[in-house]
Design a protein around this motif. Sequence first.
Motif, short mmCIF file in Angstrom:
data_model
loop_
_atom_site.label_atom_id
_atom_site.label_comp_id
_atom_site.label_asym_id
_atom_site.label_seq_id
_atom_site.Cartn_x
_atom_site.Cartn_y
_atom_site.Cartn_z
N ALA A 115 -10.37 20.64 16.10
CA ALA A 115 -9.92 19.91 18.06
C ALA A 115 -9.53 18.23 17.24
O ALA A 115 -9.10 17.45 17.43
N LEU A 116 -9.75 18.01 15.77
CA LEU A 116 -9.43 16.36 15.69
C LEU A 116 -7.57 16.57 15.10
O LEU A 116 -7.08 15.54 15.15
N THR A 117 -7.50 18.12 15.13
CA THR A 117 -5.76 18.18 15.01
C THR A 117 -4.42 17.39 16.16
O THR A 117 -4.92 17.42 17.18
N GLY A 118 -4.47 16.15 15.15
CA GLY A 118 -3.19 15.70 16.52
C GLY A 118 -3.90 14.62 16.61
O GLY A 118 -2.72 13.61 16.17
N ALA B 229 -0.60 -2.01 17.91
CA ALA B 229 -0.60 -1.51 18.81
C ALA B 229 0.87 -0.85 19.46
O ALA B 229 0.85 0.45 20.52
N THR B 230 1.61 -1.65 19.17
CA THR B 230 2.57 -0.81 19.82
C THR B 230 3.44 0.24 18.31
O THR B 230 4.72 0.19 19.12
N THR B 231 3.07 0.34 17.33
CA THR B 231 2.85 1.03 16.91
C THR B 231 2.74 2.59 16.96
O THR B 231 3.36 3.53 16.17
N TYR B 232 1.88 3.01 18.14
CA TYR B 232 1.75 4.05 18.07
C TYR B 232 1.20 4.09 19.81
O TYR B 232 0.65 3.69 20.22
N SER B 233 1.19 6.08 19.61
CA SER B 233 0.71 5.74 21.69
C SER B 233 -0.54 7.36 20.65
O SER B 233 0.07 7.93 20.28
N LEU B 234 -1.43 6.54 21.65
CA LEU B 234 -2.61 8.15 21.28
C LEU B 234 -2.90 8.95 22.72
O LEU B 234 -3.48 9.68 23.22
N LYS B 235 -1.50 8.56 23.95
CA LYS B 235 -1.52 9.47 25.13
C LYS B 235 -1.69 11.02 25.34
O LYS B 235 -1.27 11.51 26.05
N PHE B 236 -0.27 10.72 24.02
CA PHE B 236 0.75 12.87 23.60
C PHE B 236 -0.77 13.57 23.18
O PHE B 236 -0.08 14.34 23.35
N VAL B 237 -1.68 13.12 22.80
CA VAL B 237 -2.72 14.41 22.07
C VAL B 237 -3.76 14.49 23.24
O VAL B 237 -4.39 13.58 23.06
N GLN B 238 -3.86 15.20 23.50
CA GLN B 238 -5.12 15.63 24.75
C GLN B 238 -5.91 16.34 24.08
O GLN B 238 -6.01 17.38 23.42
#
Length: 327
Positions: free
Chosen positions: A288-291, A318-327
């Motif tokens: 489940a943690l993959t990605g 915080a501008t160097t990554y995004s968490l929204k693309f991994v659901q």
Amino acid sequence: MSKLSPVALLSLAAVFAFTFAGCRSQKAIPTGGLAPIRLQLDWYPQPEQGGFFAAQLLGYYKDEGLDVTLSPLPQYGSVAQLVATGKADFGLGSSDQILEWNSNGLPLVAVSATMQHDPQAIMVHKDSPIHDFRDLEGHAIAAQTGATWLKLVISRYGLHQVRQIPQTLSIANFLADPGYVQQIFITSEPFFAKQAGAEVRTLLISSSGYDPYRVSFTTREFASRHPELVSKFVRASIRGWQAYLSDPAATNALLLKLNPALNPAQEAYTAQALRDGGFITGGDPTSALTGHMTAARWQSSFDQLNSLGILHEPIDPATTYSLKFVQ
């Protein structure tokens, strides 16, 4: 992820140039309504990239409406520059690199973790007195030029007599010197050392407290303009990693064709090492943690780099990554 000798690198350059030339020339021409995407690899095709090749081989990218080209890294090429200049849509790297690249003015953003922990380690002979990073005091270590992890280890453990020597693309020096200490990938070099009859021990660099992700990334502009494409790429890639870890056989056969420097025993060793180390899944048996990534891990890496004076210009991590693309 350096693994090959200089001779092997030169001989493979022409092979890969030919193999992938057709893919590059067709990139701009959508086929079957698929959106063309180029992923810039950080080395030649290898099992450590198995999830991406599995996603391509098993049609997961096509299921998402993507026509993905996997491009090996050109000799003297820079993944960061190729992505930043639009010659590739996505690239592979590590979270500490993303932070450094942003501090150098490259607006890159990580969109998923390819590995929860980096498989880089140090390798010593079985009878070495080195059992912990503190034990590096008074020793020379063959490490990557400017290795940030080594700077952190020296600072964290108060070491004063650690000498860094150039890292090579082989284990010949290691085999010849029982006191040799070498930076390696735990998924690769121990296999060759054991084949040569050496008994070895390894220390994962992540166990020192320096624990960046390995990531896939794009530019902030691409992520902003094409969020749907990013989500589709990430989703298919995660699915590919899950398939590869479950059964790598078909993908390893493809990798062997693409990279003749590999061999089946090596591929099997690497795939098993990826499983055993929980590098992709973080040790979660459900995968489940993959990605996935967390803001806390990114902040920790940022704080470490900042404390070492690695970052050239102030940045907001915080501008160097995004968490929204991994659901």
